[in-house]
Design a protein around this motif. Sequence first.
Motif: not given
Length: 221
Positions: A188-192
Amino acid sequence: MLSDDTSQYHGPIEPGRPASAPGGGRGADVLWALALAVVIAVLGLGLGLLWHAVAPTLPLRIVEEGAVYTSPEPEELAAAEGWFVLLGLGFGLLCAIAAWVLLPARRGPIQLAGLLLGTLIAGWAAWWLGHDIGLAAYQDKLHNAPVDTIIQRPVDLRAVKNLTFFPYAIGGVLLIPALGAVVTYALAAAWSRWPSLRRHEDEQEWAAYDDDQFITGAGPS
């Protein structure tokens, strides 16, 4: 015509990130992370109840020497571990999504640490409760049942071993909830799209940056 002399302006052209984030800063992040860990740890008891409900118990036959398997390679051992892995992965995934969606103002490494701590405790709590249900009755039958009686051993994990310096070793499939949570949160953090992971902070910084592009108060040349 505007003057090229900007020595009279002492403020920064590009503002940096505020020293303290809205909502209490790092101290509030730590408190929210601890609260998150406590909530997840308590939910681990529900995971244990679910695991106990769906995983099969292990049948044992009472003999003179104690108790033995009723088959050479009982499938119930692998089934109990398999159910814990599946349920633990789903539990960790849901915890990570819930933390990400419900607490967007607390996203970041501190929240991830709280998520990791909570799921580590939840994994142990799930095993403890799922294994403890019916354990007293099993131990009573193990010592008092007549020979050739079939008894059911409560669900258990082979990864949990007794130690002299700590009641139980935490490892193996007990770490599955934490693994699922950390991987989901990292994805989720990588795609934020937000560099800080917190939308409101980045939008405020970008708005302040846009406002400072207009240098006011310049006199004629």
